[in-house]
Design a protein around this motif. Structure first.
Motif, PDB file in Angstrom:
ATOM      1  N   GLN A  15       5.024   3.495  -4.625  1.00 45.20           N
ATOM      2  CA  GLN A  15       3.778   3.868  -3.948  1.00 45.20           C
ATOM      3  C   GLN A  15       3.612   3.107  -2.637  1.00 45.20           C
ATOM      4  OE1 GLN A  15       0.201   3.149  -6.262  1.00 45.20           O
ATOM      5  NE2 GLN A  15      -0.993   2.916  -4.382  1.00 45.20           N
ATOM      6  N   VAL A  16       4.007   1.829  -2.642  1.00 45.97           N
ATOM      7  CA  VAL A  16       3.820   0.977  -1.462  1.00 45.97           C
ATOM      8  C   VAL A  16       4.899   1.228  -0.409  1.00 45.97           C
ATOM      9  CG1 VAL A  16       3.806  -1.419  -0.651  1.00 45.97           C
ATOM     10  CG2 VAL A  16       2.615  -0.806  -2.760  1.00 45.97           C
ATOM     11  N   ARG A  17       6.157   1.393  -0.856  1.00 41.98           N
ATOM     12  CA  ARG A  17       7.267   1.561   0.077  1.00 41.98           C
ATOM     13  C   ARG A  17       7.120   2.847   0.892  1.00 41.98           C
ATOM     14  NH1 ARG A  17      11.760   0.567  -4.585  1.00 41.98           N
ATOM     15  NH2 ARG A  17      11.727  -1.740  -4.640  1.00 41.98           N
ATOM     16  N   GLY A  18       7.190   2.716   2.209  1.00 38.09           N
ATOM     17  CA  GLY A  18       7.138   3.881   3.085  1.00 38.09           C
ATOM     18  C   GLY A  18       5.768   4.485   3.225  1.00 38.09           C
ATOM     19  N   ASN A  19       4.826   4.028   2.416  1.00 38.50           N
ATOM     20  CA  ASN A  19       3.464   4.559   2.467  1.00 38.50           C
ATOM     21  C   ASN A  19       2.523   3.505   3.028  1.00 38.50           C
ATOM     22  OD1 ASN A  19       1.558   6.636   1.983  1.00 38.50           O
ATOM     23  ND2 ASN A  19       0.873   5.567   0.142  1.00 38.50           N
ATOM     24  N   ASP A  20       2.447   2.360   2.357  1.00 38.35           N
ATOM     25  CA  ASP A  20       1.603   1.251   2.822  1.00 38.35           C
ATOM     26  C   ASP A  20       2.389   0.260   3.689  1.00 38.35           C
ATOM     27  OD1 ASP A  20      -0.596   2.206   1.332  1.00 38.35           O
ATOM     28  OD2 ASP A  20       0.214   1.293  -0.482  1.00 38.35           O
ATOM     29  N   ILE A  21       3.656   0.048   3.348  1.00 40.79           N
ATOM     30  CA  ILE A  21       4.529  -0.844   4.118  1.00 40.79           C
ATOM     31  C   ILE A  21       5.743  -0.040   4.556  1.00 40.79           C
ATOM     32  CG2 ILE A  21       5.925  -2.948   4.110  1.00 40.79           C
ATOM     33  CD1 ILE A  21       4.129  -4.082   1.960  1.00 40.79           C
ATOM     34  N   SER A  22       5.939   0.088   5.869  1.00 38.11           N
ATOM     35  CA  SER A  22       7.051   0.864   6.412  1.00 38.11           C
ATOM     36  C   SER A  22       7.981  -0.029   7.226  1.00 38.11           C
ATOM     37  CB  SER A  22       6.551   2.007   7.295  1.00 38.11           C
ATOM     38  OG  SER A  22       6.016   3.049   6.517  1.00 38.11           O
ATOM     39  N   PHE A  23       9.229   0.437   7.371  1.00 35.17           N
ATOM     40  CA  PHE A  23      10.250  -0.352   8.061  1.00 35.17           C
ATOM     41  C   PHE A  23      10.869   0.417   9.225  1.00 35.17           C
ATOM     42  CE2 PHE A  23       9.873  -2.455   4.064  1.00 35.17           C
ATOM     43  CZ  PHE A  23      10.300  -3.767   4.249  1.00 35.17           C
TER      44      PHE A  23
ATOM     45  N   LEU B  78       6.815  13.889   0.381  1.00 31.57           N
ATOM     46  CA  LEU B  78       6.845  12.990  -0.767  1.00 31.57           C
ATOM     47  C   LEU B  78       5.525  12.258  -0.947  1.00 31.57           C
ATOM     48  CD1 LEU B  78       8.603  11.659  -3.008  1.00 31.57           C
ATOM     49  CD2 LEU B  78       9.205   9.905  -1.324  1.00 31.57           C
ATOM     50  N   HIS B  79       4.959  11.762   0.169  1.00 30.29           N
ATOM     51  CA  HIS B  79       3.777  10.898   0.064  1.00 30.29           C
ATOM     52  C   HIS B  79       2.451  11.617   0.295  1.00 30.29           C
ATOM     53  CE1 HIS B  79       5.762   7.003  -0.433  1.00 30.29           C
ATOM     54  NE2 HIS B  79       6.681   7.420   0.421  1.00 30.29           N
ATOM     55  N   GLN B  80       2.460  12.726   1.068  1.00 31.66           N
ATOM     56  CA  GLN B  80       1.193  13.376   1.412  1.00 31.66           C
ATOM     57  C   GLN B  80       1.007  14.728   0.747  1.00 31.66           C
ATOM     58  OE1 GLN B  80       0.193  13.355   5.607  1.00 31.66           O
ATOM     59  NE2 GLN B  80       1.427  11.511   5.983  1.00 31.66           N
ATOM     60  N   GLY B  81       2.082  15.281   0.207  1.00 25.50           N
ATOM     61  CA  GLY B  81       1.956  16.564  -0.499  1.00 25.50           C
ATOM     62  C   GLY B  81       1.738  17.753   0.406  1.00 25.50           C
ATOM     63  N   LEU B  82       1.942  17.616   1.715  1.00 25.29           N
ATOM     64  CA  LEU B  82       1.789  18.749   2.625  1.00 25.29           C
ATOM     65  C   LEU B  82       3.000  19.666   2.504  1.00 25.29           C
ATOM     66  CD1 LEU B  82       0.471  16.945   5.840  1.00 25.29           C
ATOM     67  CD2 LEU B  82      -0.856  18.170   4.120  1.00 25.29           C
ATOM     68  N   ARG B  83       2.813  20.950   2.842  1.00 27.13           N
ATOM     69  CA  ARG B  83       3.896  21.912   2.763  1.00 27.13           C
ATOM     70  C   ARG B  83       3.835  22.868   3.958  1.00 27.13           C
ATOM     71  NH1 ARG B  83       5.146  18.750  -0.419  1.00 27.13           N
ATOM     72  NH2 ARG B  83       5.791  18.962  -2.611  1.00 27.13           N
ATOM     73  N   GLY B  84       4.967  23.536   4.228  1.00 22.43           N
ATOM     74  CA  GLY B  84       5.027  24.614   5.204  1.00 22.43           C
ATOM     75  C   GLY B  84       4.636  24.224   6.608  1.00 22.43           C
TER      76      GLY B  84
END
Length: 527
Positions: free
Chosen positions: A85-93, A118-124
């Motif tokens: 949940q934290v990786r790439g969402n709250d803490i990014s590199f 993966l993190h926001q659930g948006l599509r299309g």
């Protein structure tokens, strides 16, 4: 001011072949909301390991101890679900080399889409619109037209902007930037730093910035943590650290800058190489019959000379034609115009006539690890040119290799080791030894210090000066680091999109640049 990250007594060790290596020990620091903290130090000091440990990206061989609190939650003992949940969402590199971080087989759109879905659930279409918005935010022009581009079709600066867009896709609270500008030209570097600073303020984001370049630290960081041998030896406000450093290691880092002037060239020094109206154009072929429909104008009209004991600095952004020009001088690329080497016109020489001259013109590349075969010992690497040019019998080979290794500051007893057993600075000394063993007259130095720590960079510049003085070498020195260019060069030419926009003695070009582009380079590099 609330703390986003609070690290206390962090330790990291790695298990390998039954042995345990302690990489980080007793590290404590914190990061406030909206603040930038820099971790600085030489390669191997533990900077990246410290940063990667924040979300346990160190692999199964690592053991992490101490406490890492992100927004008050413990990361050291957190489960995989929480870490995902934290990786790439709250803490990014953001990493140093985008070409190794981006998938070469996927388009830019596909790589950005993956994280957003993966993190926001948006599509299309919603995802596509979000991607265009992100690319525009990080300064990619005509972003909608670049979605189907692959990483190799973008410039270095554009690839780094894509990496930043990927890191920002989910609105992180903390951005970890690991040497994000090391491989970039000074003007692109300045743009990326300005971009990161603006995005940090706009998004009220915190940033952990890892670098060995103290000039960048002073420009971007609020506080600094200086690391050595896995420990923080000093930390404090940036200006305070720069003004009154307390630890000897910090003082050494601040003093590590290539300064001084090259040895003056005698007035009667012979010309080693010269170019007159040199032009290198690459044809663009299209259609079934591969007709020529245009040209890539890599170098348009270059004229210069370089004498024995003299360094000609060649500067400009990536794609300006610097390396192309140097390779054409060595007859490794086709060109038009006049090329003279040691008094002989060689433009029309084919490979058979060039072969006897190859030992007199050598090259040292930017990445010493990439240019050294990992399957050959150092002795084999350095001695390869001897056998190719028939310079020495096998019985003399080890003695000659030992002699040149000692001359470039390497222990001859290590000649049976492989490149991975040496540090970056030592590998660059191996590359220099490989070129120098043939006692060349002309040495092309293609960004030989840009991948090195500042302290090692100073050592390599001093070595190159000593070798030039001893053997009256002529150097073509290609670099985007203008401080190093000034320390090593007698003359300089400034290139932009294949054109030489300015040329002359290094002091005149640096102190009173005539071209607007040269002034832009100087401002970006020297402030």
């Amino acid at each position: 001011m609330s703390r986003v990250l609070d690290v206390r007594d962090l330790s990291v060790s790695f298990r390998q072949d039954g042995a345990t290596t302690l990489a980080v020990s007793g590290v404590s620091y914190h990061l406030n909301r909206g603040e930038t903290v820099a971790l600085v130090g030489e390669s191997g000091s533990g900077k990246s390991v410290t940063a990667l440990s924040t979300v346990r990206l160190l692999g199964d061989s690592a053991t992490v101890g101490g406490s890492i609190l992100y927004e008050g939650e413990e990361m050291v003992t957190a489960g995989e679900a929480k870490l995902r949940q934290v990786r790439g969402n709250d803490i990014s590199f953001i990493f140093q080399e985008p070409m190794t971080s981006l998938n070469p087989l996927h388009t830019i759109e596909k790589q950005l889409r993956e994280s957003i879905e993966l993190h926001q659930g948006l599509r299309g279409d919603a995802v596509r619109a979000k991607i265009v918005e992100l690319l525009e935010k990080v300064g990619i022009r005509e972003a909608a037209n670049r979605l189907n581009a692959y990483p190799h079709q973008l410039s270095g600066g554009q690839r780094q902007r894509v990496m930043i867009a990927m890191a920002l896709a989910n609105g992180p609270e903390l951005l970890v930037a690991d040497e994000p500008t090391t491989a970039l030209d000074v003007t692109i570097q300045a743009q990326i730093l300005d971009l990161l600073d603006r995005l940090k303020r706009d998004m009220n984001m915190s940033m952990l910035f890892i670098t060995h370049d103290l000039g960048i630290v002073r420009r971007i960081a609020d506080r600094v943590c200086v690391m050595k041998d896995g420990e923080i030896v000093e930390q404090g406000a940036t200006e305070e650290i720069f003004r009154t450093p307390q630890h000897p290691y910090t003082r050494m880092l601040l003093a590590a800058e290539s300064t001084g002037d090259p040895t003056p060239v005698p007035e009667d020094a012979p010309v080693v190489a010269e170019a007159e109206n040199l032009k290198i154009w690459f044809p663009i072929h299209q259609g079934l019959l591969k007709r020529t429909v245009g040209h890539v104008k890599a170098v348009n009209d270059a004229t210069f000379t370089v004498r024995a004991g003299e360094t000609l600095g060649i500067v400009g952004e990536s794609g300006s034609g610097k390396t192309t020009l140097a390779l054409a001088m060595m007859k490794l690329l086709g060109s038009e115009g006049r090329i003279v080497f040691q008094g002989r016109e060689i433009q029309d020489f084919r490979e058979g006539r060039m072969r006897p001259l190859r030992g007199d013109m050598q090259i040292v590349f930017q990445d010493p690890y990439g240019s050294l075969s990992p399957r050959m010992t150092v002795e084999q690497i350095i001695a390869e040119g001897l056998s190719i040019h028939g310079v020495a019998e096998e019985r003399d080979q080890r003695a000659l290799v030992a002699e040149i290794m000692a001359e470039v500051g390497l222990d001859p007893a290590t000649m049976d080791r492989y490149p991975h057993e040496f540090s970056g600075g030592q590998r660059q000394r191996v590359a220099i030894a490989r070129a120098m063993i043939l006692r060349p007259k002309l040495l092309v130095l293609d960004e030989p210090t840009s991948a090195l720590d500042m302290t090692v960079q100073v050592q390599i510049v001093d070595l190159l000066r000593d070798l030039q003085k001893k053997y009256q070498l002529a150097y073509l020195f290609i670099s985007h680091d203008l401080k190093v260019v000034r320390a090593l060069s007698h003359k300089v030419i400034v290139m932009k999109q294949g054109d030489v926009v300015e040329a002359g003695p290094v002091d005149r070009v640096f102190d009173a640049p005539q071209s607007g582009y040269t002034r832009e380079l100087m401002t970006a590099a020297l402030g």
